[in-house]
Scaffold this motif. Structure first.
Motif, PDB file in Angstrom:
ATOM      1  N   PHE A 247      49.067   0.172  29.806  1.00  0.00           N
ATOM      2  CA  PHE A 247      48.021   0.700  29.797  1.00  0.00           C
ATOM      3  C   PHE A 247      48.305   2.384  29.806  1.00  0.00           C
TER       4      PHE A 247
ATOM      5  N   ILE B  81      43.221   4.813  32.491  1.00  0.00           N
ATOM      6  CA  ILE B  81      41.988   4.297  31.616  1.00  0.00           C
ATOM      7  C   ILE B  81      40.957   5.398  31.950  1.00  0.00           C
TER       8      ILE B  81
ATOM      9  N   TRP C 209      43.569  -6.606  27.012  1.00  0.00           N
ATOM     10  CA  TRP C 209      44.902  -7.000  27.724  1.00  0.00           C
ATOM     11  C   TRP C 209      45.252  -8.586  27.570  1.00  0.00           C
TER      12      TRP C 209
END
Length: 202
Positions: free
Chosen positions: A161, A165, A173
């Protein structure tokens, strides 16, 4: 001489007008009926489509039945840590002896979020940082725990990631594991401090 020419011309004009009138009447009489029939046919076809009688799209819609493992289906959903929601939308056995899990992560908190703890406790996976590397599958029917697949350099077969986020964002994902036994129909997916998410597999 001029009088005769004038009469001849007048006769020709009258004959031409008469012929044109006959053609016009014939066209009106035959064409109107055909146009009416064509309109009626179009109306009937339109009505059948609206009613769902002969629409090809409707037949495809009727045949499509949502099920487990299809894109968009929610197999499981858990919320934990800092208002992070993990959703699993697909769990499929694939050729080669592995199981691919897919889903989304939503940051429902008011701040950006990220953690290297999701890479798990294994030293080999530490370089994956904030990713799905630390995810595990527990097959209670087998009494086994499956770890994420990785390459020879320790990179997980999963989504990374980056750093964080952002608040309010949702990210997709995937994570790949060794395939559980053919008779196993249920596993628990777990990562970090998130609650386990129980999913069915075929």
């Amino acid at each position: 001489m001029d009088l005769r020419d004038s009469k001849s011309r007048l006769i020709l004009i009258v004959a031409a007008l008469g012929a044109a009138l006959v053609i016009a009447v014939a066209s009106c009489g035959g064409g109107g009926g055909d146009e009416g029939n064509e309109d009626d046919g179009a109306s009937e076809t339109s009505q059948e489509t609206e009613d769902g009688g002969d629409s090809g799209d409707d037949e495809q819609t009727d045949d499509a039945e949502p099920g487990e493992g299809e894109a968009g289906a929610v197999l499981a959903e858990v919320t934990g840590e800092q208002d992070i929601t993990l959703t699993i939308t697909s769990a499929e056995r694939q050729t080669g002896g592995f199981l691919t899990i897919e889903g989304t992560i939503h940051n429902g908190g008011g701040e950006n979020w990220g953690t290297a703890a999701w890479a798990g406790d294994e030293r080999e996976l530490a370089g994956n940082d904030f990713s799905m590397a630390g995810a595990t599958l527990t097959a209670r029917e087998e009494g086994k725990r499956y770890l994420i697949l990785r390459d020879t350099e320790g990179r997980c077969l999963c989504t990374g990631f980056g750093l964080q986020i952002e608040a309010g964002d949702t990210m997709s994902w995937f994570a790949q594991f060794p395939e559980p036994d053919p008779g196993t129909t249920e596993v628990d997916f777990q990562i970090g401090q998130m609650p386990p998410a129980t999913i069915e597999i075929r």
